[in-house]
Write a protein that holds these residues in place. Structure first.
Motif, mmCIF file in Angstrom:
data_model
loop_
_atom_site.group_PDB
_atom_site.id
_atom_site.type_symbol
_atom_site.label_atom_id
_atom_site.label_comp_id
_atom_site.label_asym_id
_atom_site.label_seq_id
_atom_site.Cartn_x
_atom_site.Cartn_y
_atom_site.Cartn_z
ATOM 1 N N THR A 159 -0.380 4.555 7.439
ATOM 2 C CA THR A 159 -0.686 3.123 7.405
ATOM 3 C C THR A 159 0.437 2.354 6.724
ATOM 4 O OG1 THR A 159 -3.055 3.618 7.282
ATOM 5 C CG2 THR A 159 -2.369 1.384 6.673
ATOM 6 N N MET A 160 0.829 1.257 7.340
ATOM 7 C CA MET A 160 1.819 0.365 6.740
ATOM 8 C C MET A 160 1.069 -0.857 6.212
ATOM 9 S SD MET A 160 5.495 -0.360 8.385
ATOM 10 C CE MET A 160 6.843 -1.085 7.446
ATOM 11 N N TYR A 161 1.271 -1.168 4.936
ATOM 12 C CA TYR A 161 0.504 -2.241 4.303
ATOM 13 C C TYR A 161 1.331 -3.518 4.153
ATOM 14 C CZ TYR A 161 -3.277 0.971 3.319
ATOM 15 O OH TYR A 161 -4.319 1.855 3.460
ATOM 16 N N TYR A 162 0.630 -4.633 4.313
ATOM 17 C CA TYR A 162 1.244 -5.958 4.235
ATOM 18 C C TYR A 162 0.524 -6.796 3.188
ATOM 19 C CZ TYR A 162 3.545 -4.939 8.685
ATOM 20 O OH TYR A 162 4.315 -4.378 9.682
ATOM 21 N N GLN A 163 1.313 -7.533 2.405
ATOM 22 C CA GLN A 163 0.761 -8.491 1.458
ATOM 23 C C GLN A 163 1.507 -9.821 1.586
ATOM 24 O OE1 GLN A 163 0.692 -6.944 -2.554
ATOM 25 N NE2 GLN A 163 -1.041 -5.605 -2.137
ATOM 26 N N LEU A 164 0.894 -10.860 1.028
ATOM 27 C CA LEU A 164 1.487 -12.191 1.065
ATOM 28 C C LEU A 164 2.346 -12.388 -0.185
ATOM 29 C CD1 LEU A 164 0.891 -14.161 3.370
ATOM 30 C CD2 LEU A 164 -0.603 -15.418 1.818
ATOM 31 N N PRO A 240 5.819 -6.242 4.651
ATOM 32 C CA PRO A 240 5.436 -4.868 4.313
ATOM 33 C C PRO A 240 5.722 -4.603 2.834
ATOM 34 C CG PRO A 240 6.866 -4.913 6.262
ATOM 35 C CD PRO A 240 6.913 -6.272 5.653
ATOM 36 N N THR A 241 4.783 -3.997 2.159
ATOM 37 C CA THR A 241 4.994 -3.693 0.742
ATOM 38 C C THR A 241 6.221 -2.798 0.547
ATOM 39 O OG1 THR A 241 3.435 -1.830 0.912
ATOM 40 C CG2 THR A 241 2.548 -3.944 0.188
ATOM 41 N N LEU A 242 6.488 -1.943 1.522
ATOM 42 C CA LEU A 242 7.653 -1.059 1.449
ATOM 43 C C LEU A 242 8.971 -1.826 1.404
ATOM 44 C CD1 LEU A 242 6.944 1.796 4.053
ATOM 45 C CD2 LEU A 242 7.287 2.072 1.597
ATOM 46 N N GLN A 243 8.993 -2.976 2.059
ATOM 47 C CA GLN A 243 10.252 -3.691 2.240
ATOM 48 C C GLN A 243 10.697 -4.455 1.003
ATOM 49 O OE1 GLN A 243 10.190 -6.329 5.605
ATOM 50 N NE2 GLN A 243 12.413 -6.607 5.643
ATOM 51 N N VAL A 244 9.778 -4.766 0.107
ATOM 52 C CA VAL A 244 10.114 -5.679 -0.991
ATOM 53 C C VAL A 244 9.877 -5.048 -2.368
ATOM 54 C CG1 VAL A 244 9.794 -7.780 0.357
ATOM 55 C CG2 VAL A 244 7.820 -6.744 -0.783
ATOM 56 N N VAL A 245 9.951 -3.733 -2.448
ATOM 57 C CA VAL A 245 9.737 -3.061 -3.732
ATOM 58 C C VAL A 245 10.742 -3.553 -4.775
ATOM 59 C CG1 VAL A 245 9.829 -0.837 -4.922
ATOM 60 C CG2 VAL A 245 8.730 -1.006 -2.679
ATOM 61 N N GLN A 259 -4.807 -7.966 -4.596
ATOM 62 C CA GLN A 259 -5.947 -7.149 -4.174
ATOM 63 C C GLN A 259 -6.224 -7.245 -2.683
ATOM 64 O OE1 GLN A 259 -7.112 -5.126 -6.534
ATOM 65 N NE2 GLN A 259 -5.606 -6.153 -7.843
ATOM 66 N N GLN A 260 -5.460 -8.084 -2.001
ATOM 67 C CA GLN A 260 -5.687 -8.286 -0.571
ATOM 68 C C GLN A 260 -4.493 -7.772 0.230
ATOM 69 O OE1 GLN A 260 -8.469 -9.180 0.625
ATOM 70 N NE2 GLN A 260 -9.502 -10.007 -1.182
ATOM 71 N N ALA A 261 -4.691 -6.673 0.926
ATOM 72 C CA ALA A 261 -3.626 -6.097 1.746
ATOM 73 C C ALA A 261 -4.176 -5.755 3.120
ATOM 74 C CB ALA A 261 -3.053 -4.845 1.082
ATOM 75 N N LEU A 262 -3.367 -5.976 4.115
ATOM 76 C CA LEU A 262 -3.729 -5.620 5.486
ATOM 77 C C LEU A 262 -3.070 -4.293 5.831
ATOM 78 C CD1 LEU A 262 -5.025 -6.445 8.242
ATOM 79 C CD2 LEU A 262 -2.791 -7.407 8.845
ATOM 80 N N GLY A 263 -3.869 -3.320 6.225
ATOM 81 C CA GLY A 263 -3.342 -2.023 6.617
ATOM 82 C C GLY A 263 -3.162 -1.929 8.123
ATOM 83 N N LYS A 294 1.504 5.470 3.200
ATOM 84 C CA LYS A 294 0.405 5.888 2.325
ATOM 85 C C LYS A 294 -0.918 5.507 2.958
ATOM 86 C CE LYS A 294 3.605 6.511 -0.942
ATOM 87 N NZ LYS A 294 4.076 7.826 -1.369
ATOM 88 N N ASP A 295 -1.984 6.102 2.451
ATOM 89 C CA ASP A 295 -3.341 5.724 2.881
ATOM 90 C C ASP A 295 -3.935 4.661 1.967
ATOM 91 O OD1 ASP A 295 -3.487 7.304 5.153
ATOM 92 O OD2 ASP A 295 -4.097 9.062 4.010
ATOM 93 N N VAL A 296 -3.231 4.391 0.853
ATOM 94 C CA VAL A 296 -3.664 3.313 -0.055
ATOM 95 C C VAL A 296 -2.410 2.520 -0.432
ATOM 96 C CG1 VAL A 296 -5.647 4.553 -0.987
ATOM 97 C CG2 VAL A 296 -3.425 4.815 -2.078
ATOM 98 N N VAL A 297 -2.621 1.273 -0.846
ATOM 99 C CA VAL A 297 -1.505 0.411 -1.220
ATOM 100 C C VAL A 297 -0.815 0.973 -2.440
ATOM 101 C CG1 VAL A 297 -0.821 -1.920 -1.798
ATOM 102 C CG2 VAL A 297 -2.764 -1.570 -0.323
#
Length: 297
Positions: A159-164, A240-245, A259-263, A294-297
């Protein structure tokens, strides 16, 4: 019997989007390539190219190109097994922007450790990549849909997770007090292109139960530019959370709703042909995806 020399010419003309560049890749004159394509069309009884800019294959042309790709890969395996030559046929894949911007280069690095096959990556939205595979335009793809295509296989990668996200300067300028979904959606945002509307709509509906709203969004078709626009305080962005670590660690970007992420589930699809190179690429995709997704954010 099909004219494989002409099929090769068709493949190069479509790959490079025109007769001029296709002829250059083949080290032939444009006239010679045109004659090969014309002869092919006569042999198969119909047009194989839509003569637009860039050139596109007709449905018949797509079928012929899919057949040519499979034959090329099978011929490579035969040449290697027989010791005739060390061949390296291209592997064609369709991958979406966010995967390209985050972890697919690691896949190619892993693949190149054991294989010298060129990998031709076609950029398409994750909702469109599977269709490209189904039409025979590529040999493998990453898609958000798990159902295998006819004559193919698929596996879930993760799963790839997205946040604002937004910059501190943007938050100070546009969002006073605690951010609310309604307030944020009325401030300037970002869309990549028309396909990105679906992703943002899913985020708004899934995370906030809001009707889709895009009236305040800029359109900016660059994955890395997306991040830059957000860091520079132009707009908020769904990333993507991966892109902006790194940007988050440096304080350049802030997650507006942690607390709000789209998988988004991702699947690897590939055609069922006997190809050692495609098998090795599949192994590389699985390995890197296991490390990155990951399966979780």
């Amino acid at each position: 019997m099909l004219d494989y020399d002409a099929l090769y010419a068709l493949n190069e003309v479509v790959r490079y989007g025109g007769f001029d560049r296709g002829a250059q890749a083949l080290s032939l004159t444009q006239s010679a390539v045109s004659q090969k394509i014309k002869r092919l069309e006569q042999n198969v009884g119909g047009p194989v190219i839509v003569r637009t800019k860039p050139l596109k294959p007709t449905p018949l042309g797509r079928e012929l190109l899919a057949h040519f790709q499979k034959v090329s890969v099978l011929e490579e395996a035969l040449n290697i097994e027989s010791g005739l030559q060390e061949s390296a046929s291209p592997i064609t894949v369709a991958v979406n922007n966010d995967v390209l911007a985050t972890w697919f280069s690691l896949v190619l690095a892993k693949f190149s450790e054991t294989r010298r096959n060129p990998v031709h990556v076609y950029n398409a939205d994750q909702t469109q990549t599977r269709e490209k595979l189904q039409q025979g335009g590529v040999m493998a793809c990453i898609s958000q849909t798990g159902t295998p295509v006819t004559g193919g296989q698929s596996i879930r990668l993760g799963t790839m997770y997205y946040q604002l996200y937004a910059s501190p300067a943007f938050i100070a300028r546009y969002i006073s007090g605690s951010p609310s979904p309604e307030k944020v959606m009325k401030s300037p945002g970002l869309l990549y292109d028309e396909y990105d509307v679906t992703l943002l709509s899913d985020y708004q509906q899934t995370c906030f139960n809001l009707a889709p709203s895009f009236s305040s969004c800029h359109w900016y078709p660059s994955s890395h530019g997306f991040v830059k626009m957000a860091v520079d305080g132009v707009a908020w962005a769904l990333l993507p959370t991966l892109q902006v670590v790194d940007e988050v660690k440096k304080g350049e970007l802030v997650s507006l709703f942690p607390q709000q992420a789209l998988g988004l589930p991702l699947f690897w699809h590939w055609t069922s042909i006997d190809s050692g190179a495609l098998s090795d690429l599949t192994r590389a995709v699985k390995l890197i995806a296991k490390q990155q997704l990951k399966d979780v954010v």
